[in-house]
Motif scaffolding. Sequence first.
Motif, short mmCIF file in Angstrom:
data_model
loop_
_atom_site.label_atom_id
_atom_site.label_comp_id
_atom_site.label_asym_id
_atom_site.label_seq_id
_atom_site.Cartn_x
_atom_site.Cartn_y
_atom_site.Cartn_z
N VAL A 194 0.85 -1.19 0.00
CA VAL A 194 0.00 0.00 0.00
C VAL A 194 0.88 1.24 0.00
O VAL A 194 1.79 1.35 0.83
CB VAL A 194 -0.90 0.05 1.26
CG1 VAL A 194 -1.77 1.32 1.24
CG2 VAL A 194 -1.78 -1.19 1.36
N LEU A 206 -3.79 5.69 9.30
CA LEU A 206 -3.88 4.50 8.45
C LEU A 206 -2.55 3.75 8.45
O LEU A 206 -2.52 2.51 8.53
CB LEU A 206 -4.27 4.90 7.03
CG LEU A 206 -4.40 3.74 6.04
CD1 LEU A 206 -5.51 2.76 6.47
CD2 LEU A 206 -4.68 4.26 4.63
N ARG A 209 -2.34 1.61 11.52
CA ARG A 209 -3.19 0.41 11.42
C ARG A 209 -2.53 -0.64 10.51
O ARG A 209 -2.50 -1.83 10.82
CB ARG A 209 -4.54 0.76 10.81
CG ARG A 209 -5.34 1.81 11.54
CD ARG A 209 -6.39 1.18 12.40
NE ARG A 209 -7.33 2.16 12.89
CZ ARG A 209 -8.01 2.01 14.02
NH1 ARG A 209 -7.86 0.93 14.77
NH2 ARG A 209 -8.87 2.93 14.42
N LEU A 210 -2.02 -0.19 9.38
CA LEU A 210 -1.44 -1.14 8.42
C LEU A 210 -0.17 -1.78 9.01
O LEU A 210 0.07 -2.97 8.82
CB LEU A 210 -1.14 -0.43 7.10
CG LEU A 210 -2.39 0.01 6.32
CD1 LEU A 210 -2.00 0.92 5.15
CD2 LEU A 210 -3.18 -1.19 5.81
N ARG A 211 0.62 -1.00 9.74
CA ARG A 211 1.81 -1.56 10.40
C ARG A 211 1.39 -2.65 11.39
O ARG A 211 1.97 -3.73 11.43
CB ARG A 211 2.57 -0.43 11.09
CG ARG A 211 3.48 -0.88 12.21
CD ARG A 211 4.64 -1.72 11.72
NE ARG A 211 5.71 -0.92 11.17
CZ ARG A 211 6.85 -1.44 10.70
NH1 ARG A 211 7.06 -2.75 10.68
NH2 ARG A 211 7.78 -0.66 10.20
N VAL A 215 0.72 -5.23 7.02
CA VAL A 215 0.61 -4.96 5.58
C VAL A 215 1.77 -4.05 5.19
O VAL A 215 1.88 -2.94 5.70
CB VAL A 215 -0.73 -4.26 5.25
CG1 VAL A 215 -0.81 -3.98 3.76
CG2 VAL A 215 -1.91 -5.09 5.72
N SER A 217 3.65 -1.27 3.89
CA SER A 217 3.08 0.01 3.48
C SER A 217 4.14 1.09 3.52
O SER A 217 5.20 0.93 4.11
CB SER A 217 1.94 0.41 4.43
OG SER A 217 0.99 -0.61 4.50
N SER A 602 -10.12 4.66 9.54
CA SER A 602 -8.86 4.01 9.14
C SER A 602 -8.90 2.51 9.45
O SER A 602 -8.28 1.71 8.75
CB SER A 602 -7.67 4.66 9.84
OG SER A 602 -7.82 4.62 11.25
N ALA A 606 -8.21 -0.10 6.60
CA ALA A 606 -7.06 -1.00 6.81
C ALA A 606 -7.48 -2.46 6.69
O ALA A 606 -6.75 -3.27 6.10
CB ALA A 606 -6.44 -0.73 8.18
N LEU A 609 -7.85 -3.38 3.08
CA LEU A 609 -6.54 -3.55 2.43
C LEU A 609 -5.85 -4.83 2.90
O LEU A 609 -5.24 -5.55 2.10
CB LEU A 609 -5.66 -2.32 2.73
CG LEU A 609 -6.16 -1.01 2.09
CD1 LEU A 609 -5.46 0.20 2.73
CD2 LEU A 609 -5.95 -1.02 0.58
N LYS A 610 -5.97 -5.11 4.19
CA LYS A 610 -5.36 -6.33 4.74
C LYS A 610 -5.96 -7.58 4.07
O LYS A 610 -5.23 -8.50 3.69
CB LYS A 610 -5.59 -6.39 6.25
CG LYS A 610 -5.18 -7.69 6.93
CD LYS A 610 -3.68 -7.87 6.96
CE LYS A 610 -3.28 -9.15 7.72
NZ LYS A 610 -1.83 -9.38 7.67
N HIS A 613 -4.56 -7.97 0.76
CA HIS A 613 -3.15 -8.40 0.84
C HIS A 613 -3.04 -9.89 1.13
O HIS A 613 -2.16 -10.58 0.63
CB HIS A 613 -2.43 -7.59 1.92
CG HIS A 613 -0.99 -7.96 2.08
ND1 HIS A 613 -0.48 -8.56 3.21
CD2 HIS A 613 0.06 -7.83 1.22
CE1 HIS A 613 0.82 -8.77 3.04
NE2 HIS A 613 1.18 -8.34 1.87
#
Lengths: 630, 630
Positions: A194, A206, A209-211, A215, A217, A602, A606, A609-610, A613
Amino acid sequence: MTQARERETAQTQAQTPNVSPQRSRGGPSPQARVDAWLGAFESALRARDVEAAAGFFATDSYWRDLVSFTWNITTVEGREGVAGMLGNTLESTDPSGFATEEPPDEADGVLTAWLRFETGAGRGRGLLRLKEEDGEDRAWTLLTTLYELKGHEEPRWDRRPMGAEHGASKERQTWLERQQQEAESLGSTTQPYVLVVGGGQGGIALGARLRQLGVPSLVIDKHGRPGDQWRSRYKSLCLHDPVWYDHLPYLKFPDNWPVFSPKDKIGDWLESYTKVMEIPYWSSTTATSASYSTGSADSGRGEWTVEVERDGKPLTLRPKQLVLATGMSGKPNVPELPGMDVFRGDQHHSSAHPGPDAYVGKKCVVIGSNNSAFDICGALWEHGADVTMVQRSSTHIVKSASLMDIGLGDLYSERALAAGVTTEKADLIFASVPYRIMHTFQIPLYDQMRERDKDFYDRLEKAGFDHDWGEDGSGLFMKYLRRGSGYYIDVGSADLVADGEVKLAHGQVDHLTEHTVVLADGTELPADLVVYATGYGSMNGWAADLISQEVADNVGKVWGLGSETLKDPGPWEGEQRNMWKPTQQEALWFHGGNLHQSRHYSLYLALQLKARHEGIPTPVHGLQEVHHTA
Amino acid sequence: MTQARERETAQTQAQTPNVSPQRSRGGPSPQARVDAWLGAFESALRARDVEAAAGFFATDSYWRDLVSFTWNITTVEGREGVAGMLGNTLESTDPSGFATEEPPDEADGVLTAWLRFETGAGRGRGLLRLKEEDGEDRAWTLLTTLYELKGHEEPRWDRRPMGAEHGASKERQTWLERQQQEAESLGSTTQPYVLVVGGGQGGIALGARLRQLGVPSLVIDKHGRPGDQWRSRYKSLCLHDPVWYDHLPYLKFPDNWPVFSPKDKIGDWLESYTKVMEIPYWSSTTATSASYSTGSADSGRGEWTVEVERDGKPLTLRPKQLVLATGMSGKPNVPELPGMDVFRGDQHHSSAHPGPDAYVGKKCVVIGSNNSAFDICGALWEHGADVTMVQRSSTHIVKSASLMDIGLGDLYSERALAAGVTTEKADLIFASVPYRIMHTFQIPLYDQMRERDKDFYDRLEKAGFDHDWGEDGSGLFMKYLRRGSGYYIDVGSADLVADGEVKLAHGQVDHLTEHTVVLADGTELPADLVVYATGYGSMNGWAADLISQEVADNVGKVWGLGSETLKDPGPWEGEQRNMWKPTQQEALWFHGGNLHQSRHYSLYLALQLKARHEGIPTPVHGLQEVHHTA
């Protein structure tokens, strides 16, 4: 505490108008009634009986789903809407395990229950409101939200990482070495899944959250440091929303944090947060162009090619998903006026205003009468400038203290916390009110404010200020959701206008001369400085710049509900256009809004997106149609 | 949750041995019994009847006071001790309003109650344990603590600052301008009331408290950045205590923080914390000398003259109060050994060890067998060095997981949190156990660990390691409190010794040659590197260096309880020597310890300093006598 309780009750009443007569006290308990409804509803779901399930909803009813059933952010209405949604999603969602999380409340004929449930892919929380219809308990509103994916739970609490790797190993890599290695490889030997363009509170929340979700990013931002998005603005700026509304995910502000953060302090917080949350973040980096190649028919194989400049050096990134978090306000609207080229003074859009220091004793004309205009007028006045505000259309003003108390206090305040309404609960209560009827809950609040601050409004109107309460009297928050403009949260500058300290002029600007601004009615305002506090465009303007006008048009207008009020044309959309959910452009997402929205939404972005992924199927129900290109 | 509850009960039982038969179930409720005791006790206090008040204590009893009655950190024992303390403090303290904060617990004949109370100067919290003696409920242990001074409550929660100054003002100063002005004037036109020398976790936690309390302060540290105290240490270092035990005041680690923070991560946290808590902090600053002038007889008029070098430039500071927070470990003990001058390899104290990178394939001898020695041996081994540990005396080892679970888990863990034991509660429970009998609660815990990890200890002893459990079997925490040394929390390196991967030698070092270390028994160990993991002196060594040997001797030994165990000579002191409380040197204070102590005791030290800053009378009861100079 007693006061807090009283106010909470008042709020609950405000939120749940008297829709049916109170049940007799001898009937089943609220818990029993909710359990019965949930049991019957779940049976229908288990039997995949869409019509039966829809039958448990009231004639006028709303089911809002955040990603758990629809892999989208969607509200459906009435039994027909519920049936349509379930028909499309029930099999793939496979919901189960609906149960209350705490004893339900009953007030004014409405039962309110906090829920948990599961789907095939994840775990969810919900908020259900039942009312009696034809002698039966039927759902009036249902909120369903996904909070985690099975097998991909966040490493928090019991699941937090050990940090130390106990035991001896000759291949040990320290935390610092891993951090350094990751930073070196990112963007060269490894690619982010991402790419988040824009590292203000939205991109940072965001990114955090992704960390957490693992994911890969990268957040990029043009400023020199995280937080400079705030630091670089005019020096008297403070947040207009109070601290309880502004927490970021995972790490709350400490108890001593100011109610309204000064801009440099929130800047420092964002910078520290980015560091301690280990968000991969490139400062001094701009995205110059992006294009998407779809790849094979097998969705998910597509890839973006994004050209960026990092510290002035060009670099190509190849993320699978692209998130624009460059500000919900979109690109600045700079008017094109005859005479701008001959004007001899300074002129700039409010977003480029450097602050008042250079304008002591100068004649300043500020075009516009919303938040930025008021803040800039106030700061210029404080520095001894001669200030005129040009009001082009009516504006809605609320006093900050009244907004905090009446508008937000039952959900986001010390008294809310004392009453057990945590930030997380407040976010879900807020999210559970359907946009279609939200104005009906807002109108009485603004009626209260009108009453409480009557003297202020009288003075303001006497000074000639053109004030409104929104087309339907629903006030500030609905204006924010519908058009993101048209209001000012008064922290003091409105009094300057009411008192004549800041002068007021009216109408459109006709043209500029070397030293004046000339209005449509011929009024001529001498000016050393003109500030265009003329607002912002739709966020898909960013997509036009970065990707192409074609993609921007395909995606369409971002923000707004389709309320058919000024600057929010219909048809009714049900949700905010294009925010935090799939768009008509595969793998392109919009994220942003205030700190509250950055925190809350977020999570759902997230999780979407997760799932992609991880290759978890994400069949999108009700992908929005595009009705407006800007 | 059930498991957590079970464990909590087990812990309560462990902490409250069966001291009297259970009351009959038909008697008064725990609440009624505690209320009755509190009512009678307070009546006696109100009547200033010291003997009557003391009569409500059991024959064997302990009253520990943290600043609320004594303006000191003191434990008194038995009725005589209570009467002595009250005789001296009751009139000036003027206590009132004793009441329970939640329903008391009863287990094994002990009633445990959380209390609140007031004094003339402030507000307090306490923890009371009652047991039956001669048919009456009598106090077995009482903890009283001050948490705030009246009229000087911290600006938190409802009292938090507004941040924004609403209204328009031509004299507005922004947050940033105030910050900058304060930073510029501090140390030149304004003087800190408190100077804190040392900016590790101790100085930082105290600095945060003092900032909150509005006491003008300055923290100075020799390192380049806050957190470098950790970053500069050997690279595999992680905290040996788990995250729940390590929170700083006001701002807890987020839920995703690792159990054992890697050193660079805790360094980053400390740096961010210093910034967001707005702690006045000078990096790259050393204090070179300090002297105190008493001023007039009117106490509080004295002043320190402290010479510092900031970024290499000399500067004189004139604080009223001086806090040494330079590490509870004190100055490194570097042995003086014959042959150190002829040894051709590298040699340094463990505190100066740069890490293993330069010693791949080298012969390394580490003198010592405590925490630092194990950590350094492990890291050297991981990098392919040939490592020998020289054990000079027996060491106590516990496995980290066992310590976390059995030793700390009921107070500081996810399961403690699930059972309602917040960090703040855990700190007070911990503080409520009198040092005199603390070992009796510790011994059973270490017996459990001995059992659980039997195989490990068998292997260790088979490898020739000289292991102990403390002189009375009370294990690690008592060793820490008594002498601050003599143990290792095993995170893996002990297995290297047990397995012979790290070689073991025994005895004192006799001398060094050009290439070897020669032990008392003639054993010769070839060495390219010698690390002296030989521990640290008493903290008053810092005072000797900075102020004078005379002041250091007047103040005496810092740390330890007078337990008459190895390295903790008697007589019994009742509390840790010189820590967080008045010393024999007016206006000189010692602060430090692990993160738990830095968090918890910084409150009491800060309140003592705040009271002096405000001119609130602080009559000290029981100023400690000095029995040892080092």
